[in-house]
Design an enzyme around this catalytic site. Sequence first.
Site: not given
Length: 271
Positions: A2-3
């Site tokens: 996840p960014e």
Amino acid sequence: MPELPEVEVTRLSFASAIAGARVLSARSGKPLRWPLGLAVQALAGRTVLGVRRRGKYLLMDLDQGLLLLHLGMSGSLSFGAPGGLPGVHDHFDLQTSQGLLRLHDPRRFGAVVYANSEQDPIAQKLLGHLGVEPLEDSFEPDVFWRGLKKRQAPIKQVLLAGELVVGVGNIYASEALFLAGIRPTTRAAKISQARALRLHQAIRQVLARAVAQGGSSLRDFSNAQGQNGYFQLEAMVYDRAGEPCRVCASTVKRIVQGQRSSFFCPACQKP
Ligand SMILES: [Zn+2]
């Protein structure tokens, strides 16, 4: 992994639903990246005031103290009606008066950390070094350019390091560099002011678009309501090695920088 957009999408998917909830009970499973920092039962009775984001951390403000949540490599949160018993990869549960918040994290690089306040040493250790937020006014184009001029490393790695601006991870760095027409291998210090301004704009554009699309669901990301994101379907270069560039039809290339894949179009992106 996840960014920033996926973390922001996660936040948006449960922040208003959990605000005002009272914690009825809490449970932790296997150890995560860092310890919680207090006995998990001590969270019972506290009230959730709201959820903010700083970089890739979610900051859940309680009426006493706050929780810092990080999704690590493979974490996702769900919020809703109490489900069944926790599964083997569910390592943190917050049962509240408004629903169950659950962290699912197969690789356990994620974390839930308690701090008395943001000034607490543990909060400072995790948040204190973070660069400016890309979607806020504090991310100024001229300051960004001056920061680039001081750095000899390739631009892609400067972005990933997160010192000039936080949260531009592997997917979105590749995409922003494509939009700005800059090769990922270009030395940061070599980038002209005009190109730096284009890159600044591209970073904001890519991240805002990704949030609007619900993030990227490359492996198994979903928001706290279980919905997938769609940004990956419109990626210009990321994960498209060997495919034609969507602008000029040249073949998209993949190289490895600092053990991470970079994708670029050799015709659209100049050194
Ligand atoms: Zn191209």
